[in-house]
Design an enzyme around this catalytic site. Structure first.
Site, PDB file in Angstrom:
ATOM      1  CG  ASP A  67     -45.357  98.219  26.010  1.00 20.53           C
ATOM      2  OD1 ASP A  67     -45.478  97.933  27.259  1.00 20.53           O
ATOM      3  OD2 ASP A  67     -43.679  98.985  26.359  1.00 20.53           O
ATOM      4  CG  ASN A 137     -33.106 102.166  24.721  1.00 18.37           C
ATOM      5  OD1 ASN A 137     -33.598 102.298  25.239  1.00 18.37           O
ATOM      6  ND2 ASN A 137     -33.084 101.544  23.400  1.00 18.37           N
ATOM      7  CG  HIS A 139     -36.859 101.804  26.168  1.00 18.98           C
ATOM      8  ND1 HIS A 139     -36.729 100.903  25.225  1.00 18.98           N
ATOM      9  CD2 HIS A 139     -37.639 101.054  27.074  1.00 18.98           C
ATOM     10  CE1 HIS A 139     -36.838  99.343  25.733  1.00 18.98           C
ATOM     11  NE2 HIS A 139     -37.561  99.969  26.841  1.00 18.98           N
ATOM     12  CD  GLU A 144     -36.672 100.982  21.543  1.00 22.89           C
ATOM     13  OE1 GLU A 144     -35.751 101.747  22.410  1.00 22.89           O
ATOM     14  OE2 GLU A 144     -36.599  99.760  21.401  1.00 22.89           O
TER      15      GLU A 144
HETATM   16  C1  GLP Z   1     -39.665  96.538  28.543  1.00 26.70           C
HETATM   17  C2  GLP Z   1     -41.484  97.899  28.826  1.00 26.70           C
HETATM   18  C3  GLP Z   1     -41.154  99.239  28.854  1.00 26.70           C
HETATM   19  C4  GLP Z   1     -39.772  98.941  30.528  1.00 26.70           C
HETATM   20  C5  GLP Z   1     -38.515  98.141  30.046  1.00 26.70           C
HETATM   21  C6  GLP Z   1     -37.863  98.075  31.669  1.00 26.70           C
HETATM   22  O1  GLP Z   1     -38.800  96.788  27.493  1.00 26.70           O
HETATM   23  N1  GLP Z   1     -41.759  97.697  27.098  1.00 26.70           N
HETATM   24  O2  GLP Z   1     -42.075  99.370  29.338  1.00 26.70           O
HETATM   25  O3  GLP Z   1     -39.791  99.948  30.929  1.00 26.70           O
HETATM   26  O4  GLP Z   1     -39.073  96.815  29.471  1.00 26.70           O
HETATM   27  O5  GLP Z   1     -37.843  96.614  31.586  1.00 26.70           O
HETATM   28  P1  GLP Z   1     -37.397  95.838  32.894  1.00 26.70           P
HETATM   29  O6  GLP Z   1     -38.181  95.797  33.852  1.00 26.70           O
HETATM   30  O7  GLP Z   1     -36.732  94.803  33.035  1.00 26.70           O
HETATM   31  O8  GLP Z   1     -35.656  97.433  33.094  1.00 26.70           O
END
Ligand code: GLP
Length: 265
Positions: A67, A137, A139, A144
């Site tokens: 993304d 959540n 995702h 989402e």
């Molecule tokens: C963001 C990214 C996701 C990732 C998530 C969790 O929202 N778009 O791809 O999995 O963060 O991130 P973290 O590893 O910082 O908890």
């Protein structure tokens, strides 16, 4: 799903690094699906170390990130492109021209970015290994809760919860994007193998729903139950709410003897 529970976040990164290295030894021109977020940082450090020690090379690989924010230029320090260049691409021997994110230029129509990205992935022969984290959540990428389980790369509006979770990464008055372009759930499911990393107590509930809950668009990661080859690497904290824990540990013990996980022999 293969569920592997390890002592610490460092062990999760170390094992993920080993799995990626195994893949690259068998398939030096692998197509990698990459992710951002803080969980991936230790994995990238581990891979950079392996590269510096001469253990692996990324010269033949191509990469596609899950993304990218919409409305943030690639050069912006907050873009996922900047994150990837800083944490990974700039530290290894990958040809940057073979690294892709679903970026949208200022004059581009964001709706055209998705189909073009899908086309590029297809032209590269599809993703061999998709790395990913998980949101609180549930995702994956920026899919989402309530995302279509058959979605393709497209624009998504981030939930207020995700904005809050990620606000720690933005300064007080800094612009925080509310939109992103993300691989869809069907795009992710097309990857030949998937490696999901989750660490820390605040991921425990999402992990339980993903691994042991019903498949539901309300926990997008739960769709991974329908994928043929998923490995979920967890630390103790992220695994704390799993009820089938004994079985995962038992299976891991049995599988430890298995070598060449990524060879199709
Ligand atoms: C963001 C990214 C996701 C990732 C998530 C969790 O929202 N778009 O791809 O999995 O963060 O991130 P973290 O590893 O910082 O908890």
């Amino acid at each position: 799903m293969e569920i592997i529970i390890l002592r610490s976040a460092e062990s999760v990164a170390a094992m993920a690094g080993e799995l990626v290295a195994e893949l690259l030894r068998v398939q030096p021109a692998a197509v990698l699906g990459l992710a951002t977020g803080s969980t991936q940082l230790s994995l990238y450090r581990n891979l950079v170390e392996k590269y510096r020690d001469g253990g692996i090379s990324f010269r033949g690989t191509t990469s596609f990130n899950l993304d990218e924010y919409l409305g943030v230029a690639s050069e912006n320090p907050q873009s996922y492109r900047t994150y990837m260049n800083r944490e990974f691409f700039g530290c290894i021997d990958i040809d940057k021209r073979n690294t892709f994110l679903p970026c949208c230029g200022e004059d581009e129509n964001p709706r055209l970015v998705g189909p073009r990205y899908e086309q590029k992935i297809r032209e590269a022969g599809g993703i061999d290994l998709q790395l990913m984290g998980i949101g609180y959540n549930g995702h994956i990428g920026f899919n989402e809760p309530s995302s279509s389980l058959r979605s393709r790369t497209r624009v998504k509006t981030l939930t207020k919860q995700t904005l809050k979770d990620n606000s720690r990464l933005f300064a007080k008055n800094e612009f925080q994007p509310k939109l992103a372009i993300t691989m869809g759930i069907a795009t992710i499911m097309d990857a030949r193998r998937i490696l999901l990393l989750a660490t820390g107590t605040n991921k425990a509930e999402a992990v339980r729903k993903t691994v042991e809950g019903p498949v539901s668009a309300m926990c997008p990661a739960s769709v991974l139950q329908m994928h043929e080859r998923v490995t979920v690497l967890l630390d103790e904290a992220a695994a704390a709410e799993l009820s089938n824990r004994d079985y995962y540990d038992w299976t891991h013990l049995q599988n430890e003897a298995l070598k060449d996980r990524f060879s199709d022999k």
